[in-house]
Design a protein around this motif. Structure first.
Motif, PDB file in Angstrom:
ATOM      1  N   LYS A 123      12.140  -2.948   5.888  1.00  0.00           N
ATOM      2  CA  LYS A 123      13.191  -3.040   4.869  1.00  0.00           C
ATOM      3  C   LYS A 123      13.587  -1.668   4.348  1.00  0.00           C
ATOM      4  CE  LYS A 123      11.821  -7.624   3.529  1.00  0.00           C
ATOM      5  NZ  LYS A 123      10.935  -8.379   2.709  1.00  0.00           N
ATOM      6  N   LEU A 124      12.628  -0.743   4.312  1.00  0.00           N
ATOM      7  CA  LEU A 124      12.911   0.602   3.808  1.00  0.00           C
ATOM      8  C   LEU A 124      13.607   1.468   4.846  1.00  0.00           C
ATOM      9  CD1 LEU A 124       9.600   1.519   1.935  1.00  0.00           C
ATOM     10  CD2 LEU A 124      11.796   0.886   0.933  1.00  0.00           C
ATOM     11  N   GLY A 125      13.252   1.284   6.087  1.00  0.00           N
ATOM     12  CA  GLY A 125      13.783   2.136   7.145  1.00  0.00           C
ATOM     13  C   GLY A 125      12.825   3.268   7.457  1.00  0.00           C
ATOM     14  N   PRO A 126      12.924   3.828   8.656  1.00  0.00           N
ATOM     15  CA  PRO A 126      11.947   4.824   9.106  1.00  0.00           C
ATOM     16  C   PRO A 126      12.020   6.169   8.400  1.00  0.00           C
ATOM     17  CG  PRO A 126      13.701   4.574  10.715  1.00  0.00           C
ATOM     18  CD  PRO A 126      13.934   3.533   9.663  1.00  0.00           C
ATOM     19  N   ASN A 127      13.143   6.533   7.833  1.00  0.00           N
ATOM     20  CA  ASN A 127      13.283   7.863   7.236  1.00  0.00           C
ATOM     21  C   ASN A 127      13.195   7.862   5.715  1.00  0.00           C
ATOM     22  OD1 ASN A 127      13.639   9.018   9.787  1.00  0.00           O
ATOM     23  ND2 ASN A 127      15.790   8.403   9.778  1.00  0.00           N
ATOM     24  N   LYS A 128      13.066   6.713   5.107  1.00  0.00           N
ATOM     25  CA  LYS A 128      12.963   6.641   3.646  1.00  0.00           C
ATOM     26  C   LYS A 128      11.522   6.906   3.235  1.00  0.00           C
ATOM     27  CE  LYS A 128      17.024   4.798   2.331  1.00  0.00           C
ATOM     28  NZ  LYS A 128      17.727   4.745   1.118  1.00  0.00           N
ATOM     29  N   PRO A 129      11.328   7.649   2.150  1.00  0.00           N
ATOM     30  CA  PRO A 129       9.955   7.867   1.666  1.00  0.00           C
ATOM     31  C   PRO A 129       9.349   6.557   1.151  1.00  0.00           C
ATOM     32  CG  PRO A 129      11.549   8.900   0.208  1.00  0.00           C
ATOM     33  CD  PRO A 129      12.322   8.342   1.354  1.00  0.00           C
ATOM     34  N   LEU A 130       8.062   6.450   1.328  1.00  0.00           N
ATOM     35  CA  LEU A 130       7.357   5.258   0.858  1.00  0.00           C
ATOM     36  C   LEU A 130       7.091   5.367  -0.639  1.00  0.00           C
ATOM     37  CD1 LEU A 130       4.654   4.830   3.659  1.00  0.00           C
ATOM     38  CD2 LEU A 130       6.866   3.678   3.443  1.00  0.00           C
ATOM     39  N   PRO A 131       7.096   4.242  -1.329  1.00  0.00           N
ATOM     40  CA  PRO A 131       6.701   4.281  -2.737  1.00  0.00           C
ATOM     41  C   PRO A 131       5.200   4.534  -2.850  1.00  0.00           C
ATOM     42  CG  PRO A 131       7.122   2.031  -2.040  1.00  0.00           C
ATOM     43  CD  PRO A 131       7.475   2.910  -0.886  1.00  0.00           C
ATOM     44  N   LEU A 132       4.772   5.002  -4.001  1.00  0.00           N
ATOM     45  CA  LEU A 132       3.365   5.322  -4.242  1.00  0.00           C
ATOM     46  C   LEU A 132       2.652   4.107  -4.828  1.00  0.00           C
ATOM     47  CD1 LEU A 132       1.120   7.503  -4.353  1.00  0.00           C
ATOM     48  CD2 LEU A 132       1.915   8.010  -6.674  1.00  0.00           C
ATOM     49  N   LEU A 133       1.483   3.807  -4.297  1.00  0.00           N
ATOM     50  CA  LEU A 133       0.658   2.731  -4.835  1.00  0.00           C
ATOM     51  C   LEU A 133      -0.197   3.279  -5.964  1.00  0.00           C
ATOM     52  CD1 LEU A 133      -0.574   0.978  -1.569  1.00  0.00           C
ATOM     53  CD2 LEU A 133       1.525   0.595  -2.883  1.00  0.00           C
ATOM     54  N   ARG A 134      -0.312   2.510  -7.037  1.00  0.00           N
ATOM     55  CA  ARG A 134      -1.167   2.864  -8.175  1.00  0.00           C
ATOM     56  C   ARG A 134      -2.069   1.677  -8.474  1.00  0.00           C
ATOM     57  NH1 ARG A 134      -2.303   7.574  -8.681  1.00  0.00           N
ATOM     58  NH2 ARG A 134      -0.565   8.966  -8.680  1.00  0.00           N
ATOM     59  N   PHE A 135      -3.361   1.934  -8.517  1.00  0.00           N
ATOM     60  CA  PHE A 135      -4.363   0.901  -8.774  1.00  0.00           C
ATOM     61  C   PHE A 135      -4.754   0.938 -10.248  1.00  0.00           C
ATOM     62  CE2 PHE A 135      -4.422   1.708  -4.345  1.00  0.00           C
ATOM     63  CZ  PHE A 135      -4.871   0.551  -3.723  1.00  0.00           C
ATOM     64  N   ALA A 136      -4.658  -0.206 -10.916  1.00  0.00           N
ATOM     65  CA  ALA A 136      -5.073  -0.304 -12.316  1.00  0.00           C
ATOM     66  C   ALA A 136      -6.592  -0.226 -12.400  1.00  0.00           C
ATOM     67  CB  ALA A 136      -4.579  -1.613 -12.917  1.00  0.00           C
ATOM     68  N   ASP A 137      -7.086   0.151 -13.558  1.00  0.00           N
ATOM     69  CA  ASP A 137      -8.538   0.200 -13.768  1.00  0.00           C
ATOM     70  C   ASP A 137      -9.186  -1.174 -13.635  1.00  0.00           C
ATOM     71  OD1 ASP A 137      -8.489   2.902 -14.137  1.00  0.00           O
ATOM     72  OD2 ASP A 137      -8.684   2.832 -16.318  1.00  0.00           O
ATOM     73  N   THR A 138      -8.377  -2.203 -13.564  1.00  0.00           N
ATOM     74  CA  THR A 138      -8.883  -3.573 -13.409  1.00  0.00           C
ATOM     75  C   THR A 138      -8.856  -4.045 -11.960  1.00  0.00           C
ATOM     76  OG1 THR A 138      -6.669  -4.416 -13.844  1.00  0.00           O
ATOM     77  CG2 THR A 138      -8.172  -4.244 -15.732  1.00  0.00           C
ATOM     78  N   CYS A 139      -8.625  -3.122 -11.036  1.00  0.00           N
ATOM     79  CA  CYS A 139      -8.544  -3.525  -9.625  1.00  0.00           C
ATOM     80  C   CYS A 139      -9.890  -4.083  -9.155  1.00  0.00           C
ATOM     81  CB  CYS A 139      -8.097  -2.365  -8.745  1.00  0.00           C
ATOM     82  SG  CYS A 139      -9.326  -1.098  -8.442  1.00  0.00           S
ATOM     83  N   PRO A 140      -9.864  -4.994  -8.184  1.00  0.00           N
ATOM     84  CA  PRO A 140     -11.125  -5.511  -7.671  1.00  0.00           C
ATOM     85  C   PRO A 140     -11.907  -4.416  -6.962  1.00  0.00           C
ATOM     86  CG  PRO A 140      -9.259  -6.453  -6.474  1.00  0.00           C
ATOM     87  CD  PRO A 140      -8.700  -5.578  -7.544  1.00  0.00           C
ATOM     88  N   VAL A 141     -13.215  -4.560  -6.960  1.00  0.00           N
ATOM     89  CA  VAL A 141     -14.106  -3.628  -6.280  1.00  0.00           C
ATOM     90  C   VAL A 141     -14.619  -4.330  -5.028  1.00  0.00           C
ATOM     91  CG1 VAL A 141     -16.241  -2.290  -6.440  1.00  0.00           C
ATOM     92  CG2 VAL A 141     -14.767  -2.540  -8.442  1.00  0.00           C
ATOM     93  N   TYR A 142     -14.452  -3.691  -3.890  1.00  0.00           N
ATOM     94  CA  TYR A 142     -14.909  -4.262  -2.627  1.00  0.00           C
ATOM     95  C   TYR A 142     -16.313  -3.771  -2.319  1.00  0.00           C
ATOM     96  CZ  TYR A 142     -10.293  -6.088  -1.804  1.00  0.00           C
ATOM     97  OH  TYR A 142      -9.120  -6.798  -1.919  1.00  0.00           O
ATOM     98  N   PHE A 143     -17.159  -4.699  -1.975  1.00  0.00           N
ATOM     99  CA  PHE A 143     -18.516  -4.406  -1.546  1.00  0.00           C
ATOM    100  C   PHE A 143     -18.641  -4.777  -0.078  1.00  0.00           C
ATOM    101  CE2 PHE A 143     -18.881  -4.777  -6.079  1.00  0.00           C
ATOM    102  CZ  PHE A 143     -19.884  -3.891  -6.427  1.00  0.00           C
ATOM    103  N   ASP A 144     -19.728  -4.352   0.536  1.00  0.00           N
ATOM    104  CA  ASP A 144     -20.021  -4.722   1.915  1.00  0.00           C
ATOM    105  C   ASP A 144     -21.519  -4.933   2.040  1.00  0.00           C
ATOM    106  OD1 ASP A 144     -21.156  -2.187   1.960  1.00  0.00           O
ATOM    107  OD2 ASP A 144     -19.596  -1.318   3.205  1.00  0.00           O
ATOM    108  N   ARG A 145     -21.996  -5.114   3.254  1.00  0.00           N
ATOM    109  CA  ARG A 145     -23.422  -5.409   3.453  1.00  0.00           C
ATOM    110  C   ARG A 145     -24.327  -4.245   3.063  1.00  0.00           C
ATOM    111  NH1 ARG A 145     -25.114  -3.363   8.494  1.00  0.00           N
ATOM    112  NH2 ARG A 145     -23.369  -2.601   9.713  1.00  0.00           N
ATOM    113  N   HIS A 146     -23.756  -3.049   2.912  1.00  0.00           N
ATOM    114  CA  HIS A 146     -24.553  -1.893   2.490  1.00  0.00           C
ATOM    115  C   HIS A 146     -24.655  -1.788   0.972  1.00  0.00           C
ATOM    116  CE1 HIS A 146     -24.493  -0.505   6.609  1.00  0.00           C
ATOM    117  NE2 HIS A 146     -23.175  -0.608   6.609  1.00  0.00           N
TER     118      HIS A 146
END
Length: 189
Positions: free
Chosen positions: A73-96
């Protein structure tokens, strides 16, 4: 933990935007050392989990057909928007960073490992050990309580899963979640 995890995600987001790279392995090679130096208190595996989280969110925002910010939808030459994570974002864990053995749940925290007694039905504990662990997510519910969610899948015999295969099939790949803000630049409108 949530705020520290969000800081790492937010430090990584500009690299994703600028390089247009959200492949977990490639992004890990580009950023891991710098992130570890910048955030030593978080721990090496949690930095890896933050990389996973940013890649997962980037796929949702930049690739999902329902996203208004999808590349097609943006096209190949348009800059991407910046993602911002709130302090309430989920925390991902793994087997380690989170494990279960003999009714004891061991979870990584910024203050060291915490251990909890966890009573599971025998069939649930068996399932936890036999199925392939795809994701473990710590998130705050609407009532303010924290909740751990486990996504388990049947292992496919003789089939190696690509590193990001699980995330593309993971629950939650619908609309952009509340904890994720998308900052549009004028060129990325």
């Amino acid at each position: 933990m949530q705020a520290a995890f969000a800081q790492v995600c937010n430090a990584l987001a500009p690299t994703v935007r600028d390089t247009r790279c959200w492949n977990r392995v490639a992004l890990h090679h580009m950023t891991y050392r710098t992130l570890r130096e910048q955030f030593p208190a978080l721990g090496s595996q949690m930095v890896c989990n933050a990389i996973y989280s940013v890649c997962r969110a980037s796929r949702l925002v930049y690739q999902h057909p329902n996203s208004p910010f999808a590349l097609d939808k943006l096209g190949p030459n348009k800059p991407l928007p910046l993602l911002r994570f709130a302090d309430t974002c989920p925390v991902y864990f793994d087997r380690h960073t989170l494990s279960l053995k003999d009714g004891l749940l061991s979870m990584y925290t910024l203050d060291g490992r915490m251990r909890f007694n966890l009573t599971l039905r025998p069939q649930d504990e068996t399932m936890f050990h036999k199925k392939k662990l795809r994701e473990i997510v710590l998130a705050r519910r609407a009532d303010g309580e924290f909740e751990l969610s486990f996504w388990l899948a049947e292992p496919l015999p003789g089939v190696a899963q690509p590193p990001d295969a699980a995330a593309s099939q993971a629950p939650g790949s619908e609309p952009i979640p509340e904890y994720l803000m998308v900052e549009k630049t004028e060129e990325a409108v």
